[in-house]
Structure formats: C-alpha cells, structure tokens
Design an enzyme around this catalytic site. Structure first.
Site, PDB file in Angstrom:
ATOM      1  N   HIS A 155      -3.773  13.760 -55.484  1.00 47.27           N
ATOM      2  CA  HIS A 155      -4.800  12.716 -55.708  1.00 47.27           C
ATOM      3  C   HIS A 155      -4.203  11.509 -56.439  1.00 47.27           C
ATOM      4  CE1 HIS A 155      -7.709  15.998 -54.836  1.00 47.27           C
ATOM      5  NE2 HIS A 155      -6.885  16.714 -55.595  1.00 47.27           N
ATOM      6  N   SER A 276       8.815 -14.770 -53.725  1.00 43.84           N
ATOM      7  CA  SER A 276       7.576 -15.480 -53.431  1.00 43.84           C
ATOM      8  C   SER A 276       7.872 -16.968 -53.431  1.00 43.84           C
ATOM      9  CB  SER A 276       6.533 -15.135 -54.486  1.00 43.84           C
ATOM     10  OG  SER A 276       5.610 -16.188 -54.629  1.00 43.84           O
ATOM     11  N   LYS A 282       8.612 -12.974 -58.800  1.00 39.25           N
ATOM     12  CA  LYS A 282       8.327 -11.919 -57.830  1.00 39.25           C
ATOM     13  C   LYS A 282       9.560 -11.401 -57.097  1.00 39.25           C
ATOM     14  CE  LYS A 282       4.806 -10.467 -56.635  1.00 39.25           C
ATOM     15  NZ  LYS A 282       3.683 -11.058 -55.914  1.00 39.25           N
ATOM     16  N   GLU A 289       6.600  -2.878 -46.663  1.00 39.90           N
ATOM     17  CA  GLU A 289       5.252  -3.291 -46.252  1.00 39.90           C
ATOM     18  C   GLU A 289       5.182  -3.534 -44.749  1.00 39.90           C
ATOM     19  OE1 GLU A 289       3.332  -6.259 -49.022  1.00 39.90           O
ATOM     20  OE2 GLU A 289       5.235  -5.965 -50.034  1.00 39.90           O
TER      21      GLU A 289
END
Ligand code: ARG
Length: 464
Positions: A155, A276, A282, A289
């Site tokens: 979980h 970024s 970043k 992704e």
C-alpha cells in the site's frame, strides 16, 4: 497501370490510390518480401512450374533490387500499392518476361502473411536480446546491493525490511517471464503460410514444405484459409509486448518516486535526466516518465489489433492491412524503451544511506518484534497486540523500537529480554528472512545465480 488493371475500364481515382496504398508503412519489410520471393522462385523451379533459367533470372533480379535498395541507388515508389507490388513491378522492369512468372501459385494474401511473420520473428529475437541486457544489469546491480537494506512496501506504506538486491531481483523474475512469453509467441509463429495462395491453395504441384524449409520455418501452415487470415501471431506478440511495457511502467513509476526528494533512494545520471526550462533546480526523470507514458500507446496498439480482427469473416479482408502500423509501433516502442531504460538504470547512483535511513523509520521491524514473543511461546495474536501497543507508545513518545528502554518492553510483556535489540535490528530482520525467495543475502544470491544461468542458456533459434 496496376498489375491487376485487366478487369477495369478506368484508372483508380487518385484518392483511392492513396487511401488503399500501404507502401508508406510496409516498405520496411522489403528484405523479408525479397527473401520470400527468392524461396518461392526456387520452389517453383524445383517443382518444375517455371524453368530453371527463369528462376535464375528472377533470383538475380531480386538480389539486384535488394542491393540497390540497400545502397540507396533504388528508392521506393510511394505511388505503388504496397511493397509486394513494388518489388514485382521493379523486377519485371529489370528482367522482363521471367519477372511476370514469379507470382505463379502465390497471392499477396499469403505473401503479406509471410512477410509479417518473417519480420516479427527477427524483431522478437531483438526484443529478447534487449531483455537479456536488462537482466544482466539487474544481476550486476543486485550483486552490489545484497546488503543494502531498504523498506519493502505494501500500500506504499513501509512494511518489512528487504534489500535493494531483493527488490531488483523481483523485476528480474518478471523480465524472465517476458522472455518466455516472446519465445512462446515466436514458436507458434514458426509456420510458413506461403503457398496458401489467395485462400484456397493452388492446382500447381507446389512444394510448401520446401518453401518453409528454405525460409527457416518449422514447416508449412496446415490450412490455407487460416494461413491468409490469421493475425493471432501479431496479437500474441503485441500482448507479450504489452506485458513487458506494464513491467517497465511499474519499474519506471518506482524510479520516478525514488528520484523525488521525498525518497531520494537513487539519483539518475545527468546524462539520463532532463532539466526544466523555468525552474533551475529541477532534474527530471523524463526517460522513466516517457516509458510509463508509452505503455499506454502499446496497450492502444493491442486494442487496435484485437478490434480490427473482431468479427472479420474468413479469409483475407483489406481491414487486415491495418495490422502493420499497430504491430510495428508496438515493436518499435518496446525496443526503444528497453534500449533507453537499461542504460538509465545501470548509470543511476544508489543512495544506500537514504534507503537504510528510511528503513529505520516506520517500524518495519514490528513483525519481527511480535515474532520474537511468538518464538517464546506467546500466541501470535497476543504478541501482535502487545507489539501494536508498543508501536503506539513509541509514536506518542517520538521513539523507535530500537530505542525503547528494556523496562518499557518488560512492562508490556515479561518475556522480553535484552536480546530483543539484536533480534529487531534491521540487519537481523533481513538476514533471518531465509525462507526460499526471501530477502536474506544468501537467498538473493541464489536468485541471482538462477538469473545468470538463464542468461547463459544456449538457444539455437535465438543465436540464428
Ligand atoms: N497490402 C496488403 C496488406 O497489407 C497486401 C495484401 C493485399 N491483398 C489483396 N487481396 N488486396 O494486407
């Protein structure tokens, strides 16, 4: 003029031509198409259906086309209907009469079924090689992290201690099954449909076993109607590829989480991260992704193939021309993902201290604390309750089970003794989990060993 123009009194409308044509996407099968035609010509001559002189001319012509295409001397004619028509027309341009005999006892229906199979057989072995590369990286990383304790989750809550090696070897199991699924699909694909002709075979004395042999298949397909209308093999391969993507997407999801400041379990190499355009701080896990995102498109390809085949009557229908873009996209995507994912993984930095620190929080040794009492004769349910209360007490006091004084333990249950601290140390918790398949380094070493054995397998077909 179309090769089939005899029956028609008008040229096809240019819109129909463009709509109908598949050469933009089937031209990539030119090698397979030529290979199939070479085998077909040899069989025709061996069976006495065409002369050996004609067969020789055809074969020389086809080899010339292949080499000119590869050298870039010859380009595809994108007005052609498909790759099969293109090659045949080019052949006839080059060798005349004999070229027109090549299509005897053959149809584009069995030809296309053959070309896709040949193409996917090659691609299937490429995918297996890429999976093997990933498995190798997993083994190497696992070897270096046999004792890297990290929290195991259920979980997404810290649950029990495992090691990073153990976690990596879980993925190794998935990717080994993936190799099995691809091989399984390839083995069913290993029958040659050429010679089924349009749908009903032929009256010529063809030798389908010879064609199959020349093309490296285990044998000819059994039923001509099925041969030209079966696309199960695309669906099966696409489904195996979808499962690979599903596994990669789970792994990617974890990598994305592990890269976050909240986890910081790993850091991707700069060469496999992106920045970024606005936020200077970043460092993004774009590769992971994108792999996660591309999983969706492969599922789309599978759905595309299944829906396209749904309810199609026997035998060939033009709908089936739509198979290629879907299966090619799935194959291209999984290869691209594997080829980028593996080096991303192998170059990442494992932040062992952070994994260890996360494992030290979250009471992931609570089960071991309860087991300690159980081993002293306390029924598990009572031990579970006592430990639960100790955890609640620790949370209230800002303590961990490791730091809780022995007096507090003994207040909760007199069975507790000083050795409790050793028994709930994370190292003990991991090392004692020696049940088969468990996280103890001794067990994980065995798992790595069996993956390495798998990687050393000798498979005739794969090496071919
Ligand atoms: N381009 C076609 C395909 O990809 C080849 C087979 C065409 N056969 C036919 N009878 N129209 O499916």
């Amino acid at each position: 003029m179309k090769l089939w123009a005899g029956r028609f009194s008008k040229e096809a409308d240019h819109r129909v031509n463009d709509f109908n044509s598949s050469i933009r996407f089937d031209s990539r099968m030119y090698k397979q198409d030529i290979k199939g035609s070479l085998a077909h010509a040899k069989m025709l001559s061996a069976a006495g259906i065409i002369s050996s002189e004609d067969a020789e001319k055809i074969c020389d012509g086809l080899k010339g086309i292949l080499s000119d295409l590869e050298k870039g001397i010859l380009g595809f004619d994108f007005d052609a209907e498909d790759i099969h028509m293109f090659v045949e027309e080019e052949l006839t341009k080059r060798i005349g009469e004999a070229g027109k005999r090549l299509h005897t006892a053959r149809s584009r229906n069995d030809q296309v079924a053959l070309d896709i199979r040949l193409y996917l057989k090659d691609e299937g072995y490429e995918i297996i090689k890429l999976l093997d590369d990933l498995l190798k990286v997993l083994c190497d990383m696992a070897c270096a992290n046999l004792e890297t304790v990290m929290p195991g989750y259920t979980h997404l809550q810290r649950a029990q201690p495992v090691t990073f090696a153990h976690h990596l070897m879980a993925y190794a199991q998935m990717f080994m099954r993936d190799v099995g699924r691809i091989k399984d699909a390839l083995s069913r694909m290993d029958l040659c449909p050429l010679g089924a002709c349009a749908l009903a075979g032929t009256t010529y004395p063809t030798d389908r076993a010879l064609t199959a042999e020349l093309l490296g298949f285990a044998g000819p397909t059994a039923n001509s109607l099925d041969s030209v209308s079966d696309r199960d093999f695309c669906i099966e391969l696409c489904s195996a590829i979808s499962v690979i993507m599903m596994h990669l997407s789970r792994f990617s999801e974890e990598i994305i989480a592990w890269c976050s400041w909240e986890f910081k379990f790993i850091e991707l190499d700069d060469s496999f991260s992106t920045g970024s355009s606005i936020m200077p701080q970043k460092k993004n896990p774009d590769v992971a992704e994108l792999v996660r995102g591309k999983t969706a498109r492969v599922y789309g390809d599978l759905m595309n193939l299944l829906s396209m085949m749904k309810s199609l009557p026997l035998a060939y229908n033009k709908d089936m021309q739509e198979d290629k873009e879907a299966i090619f996209d799935a194959v291209d995507t999984v290869k691209l993902c594997l080829a980028t994912f593996t080096p991303m993984l192998s170059t990442c930095r494992v932040m062992k201290e952070n994994m260890r620190a996360a494992a030290a929080k979250g009471f992931i040794n609570a089960t071991d604390c309860a087991d300690y009492l159980t081993k002293k004769g306390v029924p598990f349910r009572d031990a579970y309750k006592i430990t639960g209360e100790l955890v609640a007490y620790c949370i209230a006091k800002g303590l961990t089970l490791e730091k809780l004084p022995i007096e507090e333990y003994r207040k909760a249950c007199p069975e507790f003794e000083n050795d409790i601290y050793e028994k709930i140390s994370l190292e003990t918790c991991v090392c004692e989990r020696r049940s088969t398949g468990g996280p103890a380094p001794t067990e994980v070493k065995k798992q790595i060993g069996s993956v390495r054995e798998f990687l050393n397998r000798e498979d005739e077909n794969e090496k071919a």
